[in-house]
Write an enzyme that holds these catalytic residues in place. Structure first.
Site, mmCIF file in Angstrom:
data_model
loop_
_atom_site.group_PDB
_atom_site.id
_atom_site.type_symbol
_atom_site.label_atom_id
_atom_site.label_comp_id
_atom_site.label_asym_id
_atom_site.label_seq_id
_atom_site.Cartn_x
_atom_site.Cartn_y
_atom_site.Cartn_z
ATOM 1 N N ASP A 72 -4.842 0.347 11.319
ATOM 2 C CA ASP A 72 -5.984 0.968 10.560
ATOM 3 C C ASP A 72 -5.866 2.495 10.467
ATOM 4 O O ASP A 72 -5.114 3.118 10.964
ATOM 5 C CB ASP A 72 -7.151 0.860 11.663
ATOM 6 C CG ASP A 72 -8.422 1.590 11.389
ATOM 7 O OD1 ASP A 72 -9.040 1.066 10.395
ATOM 8 O OD2 ASP A 72 -8.884 2.472 11.980
ATOM 9 N N GLY A 83 -7.127 3.626 -4.510
ATOM 10 C CA GLY A 83 -6.872 2.911 -5.453
ATOM 11 C C GLY A 83 -5.494 3.182 -6.601
ATOM 12 O O GLY A 83 -5.287 2.510 -7.133
ATOM 13 N N GLU A 129 -3.330 0.011 6.332
ATOM 14 C CA GLU A 129 -4.394 0.415 5.377
ATOM 15 C C GLU A 129 -4.299 1.770 5.090
ATOM 16 O O GLU A 129 -4.490 2.802 5.766
ATOM 17 C CB GLU A 129 -5.710 0.007 6.201
ATOM 18 C CG GLU A 129 -6.874 0.672 5.387
ATOM 19 C CD GLU A 129 -8.174 1.290 6.251
ATOM 20 O OE1 GLU A 129 -9.228 1.316 5.639
ATOM 21 O OE2 GLU A 129 -7.996 1.627 7.483
ATOM 22 N N ARG A 139 -21.077 -7.660 6.893
ATOM 23 C CA ARG A 139 -20.493 -8.130 8.331
ATOM 24 C C ARG A 139 -21.483 -9.164 8.880
ATOM 25 O O ARG A 139 -21.867 -9.281 10.096
ATOM 26 C CB ARG A 139 -20.225 -6.926 9.210
ATOM 27 C CG ARG A 139 -19.037 -6.133 8.718
ATOM 28 C CD ARG A 139 -19.471 -4.745 8.957
ATOM 29 N NE ARG A 139 -18.278 -3.863 8.685
ATOM 30 C CZ ARG A 139 -17.961 -2.627 9.018
ATOM 31 N NH1 ARG A 139 -18.201 -2.337 10.241
ATOM 32 N NH2 ARG A 139 -17.027 -1.851 8.803
ATOM 33 N N ASP A 194 -14.850 -3.303 4.585
ATOM 34 C CA ASP A 194 -15.226 -2.148 4.254
ATOM 35 C C ASP A 194 -15.919 -2.006 2.829
ATOM 36 O O ASP A 194 -16.207 -1.067 2.270
ATOM 37 C CB ASP A 194 -14.033 -1.158 4.109
ATOM 38 C CG ASP A 194 -13.693 -0.613 5.660
ATOM 39 O OD1 ASP A 194 -14.562 -0.614 6.521
ATOM 40 O OD2 ASP A 194 -12.575 -0.486 5.926
ATOM 41 N N ARG A 216 -2.213 -5.045 12.349
ATOM 42 C CA ARG A 216 -2.782 -4.403 11.000
ATOM 43 C C ARG A 216 -3.115 -3.026 11.347
ATOM 44 O O ARG A 216 -3.868 -2.748 12.433
ATOM 45 C CB ARG A 216 -4.271 -5.204 10.609
ATOM 46 C CG ARG A 216 -5.012 -4.545 9.511
ATOM 47 C CD ARG A 216 -6.121 -3.587 9.884
ATOM 48 N NE ARG A 216 -6.499 -3.075 8.746
ATOM 49 C CZ ARG A 216 -7.705 -2.175 8.726
ATOM 50 N NH1 ARG A 216 -8.400 -1.778 9.839
ATOM 51 N NH2 ARG A 216 -8.202 -1.852 7.577
ATOM 52 N N ASN A 242 -5.438 6.267 15.169
ATOM 53 C CA ASN A 242 -5.808 7.562 14.679
ATOM 54 C C ASN A 242 -6.571 8.375 15.663
ATOM 55 O O ASN A 242 -6.742 9.362 15.720
ATOM 56 C CB ASN A 242 -6.509 7.481 13.568
ATOM 57 C CG ASN A 242 -6.971 8.668 13.104
ATOM 58 O OD1 ASN A 242 -6.085 9.547 12.653
ATOM 59 N ND2 ASN A 242 -8.375 8.974 12.679
ATOM 60 N N HIS A 243 -7.518 7.511 16.442
ATOM 61 C CA HIS A 243 -8.554 8.265 17.369
ATOM 62 C C HIS A 243 -8.994 7.749 18.337
ATOM 63 O O HIS A 243 -8.764 6.567 18.586
ATOM 64 C CB HIS A 243 -9.873 8.780 16.212
ATOM 65 C CG HIS A 243 -10.319 7.293 15.768
ATOM 66 N ND1 HIS A 243 -9.988 6.893 14.399
ATOM 67 C CD2 HIS A 243 -11.013 6.233 16.278
ATOM 68 C CE1 HIS A 243 -10.658 5.681 14.173
ATOM 69 N NE2 HIS A 243 -11.322 5.395 15.290
#
Ligand SMILES: *[C@@H]1O[C@H](CO)[C@@H](O)[C@H](O)[C@H]1NC(C)=O
Length: 488
Positions: free
Chosen positions: A224, A252, A248, A363, A315, A222, A142-143
């Site tokens: 993101d 919900g 991801e 974490r 997260d 995976r 994404n970035h």
């Protein structure tokens, strides 16, 4: 003639094995252990090196550290690991801490040397493959990140010019186009939104991911922040990677998450994770909501058995930050490995009953647990994974069948998949009361896999159970012969 045939088939076997090993259907049988690379194990093997999660700084976990603790993972029966993104990151302490998590890449052509050298990563994958453990790489498309408000485009690799990015705008989370094309991040760390509709960007990413997967022999990705990229980008990436991809979308709502399977092999099952957390952590919640959401996911998804099923991740608050009741934590573990459809994912530290709440508290450094294997959920996960691995190896329909759920009382539910029957309650320690399960063969002998207790259905095929808050995992005794499980 024979030797030729054998040689040819051997050659074909080895030629095609990497593709076969990494296919979606090969992942279906796996059980994934999610690692935050910086927090799982240090190269020096320390079990005392301090790691303050609130500081948000590198704590020294490494690829070498993971290699040295693969026994800990495989002894729990896990057959895959998910590791943090591997690319070079924004360096130094921003107001938001350091990039120890790996989600602030700024140079895709270099690796993150905080985690080790390239050879360490190659060794990690090789060592995993020697043990038949798949490796899933967490990947950010994404970035690209930069410290501070101002972008120095030429510092970024491979997209070193403003023209590769969407114009800067803050995300309006109520607007899908804005979610996809505006920038995440804040004034301390800017996350420049890559223009994933630009053909040059797409082609660059395709060859990049194809080469990266080949170079390190990764078995899966995976993905993101999938929701932050327009959907047509994703099939380009999954095809180019030539491995199973799981995405991801942190939402919900089953109606939002399930349709993504048109673009990606499987998704994190966020709707079920959130419903299961609500369902199992409190005796005042109603299990019927979980059954509704799980059933919605079954009917809305193309193939729910390829989704990822989890109860914790980097997260979300850990379960033990919400409840300390061991029977509840065990119930969540059973749901995690056997109850929900899809590939189980267990977040490192869940087995140690780590209790960190929101990011960054969730974490924690695993080495501070001493990797102990008693007085926690390590034995539970080991039993559940071993049992699941056995059931799969037997060719039980478990793997490709969707679970059938039923509400027995407002606090007790059952789940059936293949020959596996679960009884789960949210009543907590000591609770759940009496229930009767039906539908077994007359006089069938069953084993409860967590306690190895023996049960027998009556002549009408019913089984009466007195619950004590703990989850129940039932399997026909006749199918456990020579399993090595429960002394059989
Ligand atoms: C139980 O497992 C056997 C194979 O071991 C299978 O043939 C049978 O269909 C399974 N039963 C159910 C209810 O899935």
């Amino acid at each position: 003639m024979y030797p030729h045939t054998i040689l040819l088939s051997l050659a074909l076997f080895y030629l095609f094995q990497p593709t076969i090993a990494a296919s979606p259907s090969a992942w279906r049988s796996r059980s994934i252990y999610q690692v935050v690379t910086d927090r799982f194990a240090r190269s020096d093997g320390s079990t005392t090196f301090p790691c303050s999660t609130s500081d948000r700084l590198y704590c020294g976990g490494s690829w070498r550290g993971i290699i040295n603790h693969l026994d800990y993972i495989s002894d729990m029966g896990f057959t895959a690991i998910w590791i943090s993104p591997i690319q070079k990151q924004v360096e130094g302490d921003t107001y938001e801490g350091e990039a120890y998590h790996g989600y602030w890449p700024n140079n895709l052509n270099q690796i993150n040397e905080h985690f080790g050298e390239k050879q360490d990563l190659l060794d990690l994958v090789a060592e995993c493959h020697r043990r038949d453990i798949f490796v899933m790489l967490d990947m950010v498309f994404n970035h690209l990140a930069s410290q501070g408000e101002d972008m120095t485009w030429s510092d970024l690799e491979p997209f070193n010019d403003e023209r590769f990015f969407h114009p800067r705008c803050p995300i309006d989370w109520g607007n899908e186009a804005s979610i996809q094309n505006c920038w995440m991040g804040d004034g301390y760390v800017s996350l420049a939104d890559v223009d994933t509709e630009n053909t040059e960007v797409i082609e660059t990413f395709k060859s990049y991911i194809s080469n990266l997967v080949d170079e390190f022999s990764f078995d899966g990705l995976r993905l993101d922040a999938v929701r932050n990229i327009p959907k047509p980008f994703w099939p380009e990436i999954t095809r180019a990677s030539n491995v199973y991809c799981q995405g991801e979308v942190w939402v919900g709502d089953a109606n939002v998450v399930a349709p993504y399977q048109e673009y990606i092999d499987g998704m994190h099952n966020y709707p079920v994770k959130e419903a299961a957390t609500r369902a199992f952590i409190s005796s005042t919640s109603d299990l019927s909501e979980l059954i509704t959401v799980a059933s919605d996911m079954q009917s809305l998804s193309k193939d729910l058995t390829l989704f990822g099923n989890f109860m914790e991740n980097h997260d979300n608050p850990r379960l033990a930050s919400i409840t300390q009741d061991f029977s509840r934590l065990q119930t969540a573990a059973v749901w995690n490995i056997l109850g929900a459809d899809g590939i189980p994912i267990v977040y490192y530290g869940q087995e140690q009953k780590y209790a960190g709440a929101k990011d960054p508290a969730n974490r924690e450094a695993l080495w501070l647990s001493g990797y102990k294997t008693t007085d926690n959920l390590v034995p539970t996960f080991a039993t559940l994974n071993r049992f699941r691995n056995f059931v799969i190896a037997q060719g039980d329909p478990f793997l490709t069948t969707l679970a059938q759920y039923a509400l027995l009382t407002s606090a007790v539910m059952s789940a059936r998949k293949g020959n596996v029957t679960l009884v789960l309650t949210n009543a907590g320690n000591g609770g759940g009361g009496n229930v009767v399960l039906q539908g077994f063969a007359a006089g069938m002998e069953l084993v409860e896999m967590l306690t190895c207790g023996k049960l027998v259905a009556d002549q009408g095929g019913s089984l009466a159970l007195v619950l004590n808050g703990n989850p129940i995992v039932l399997y026909p005794r006749s199918l456990l012969q020579e399993s090595g499980l429960c002394g059989l």
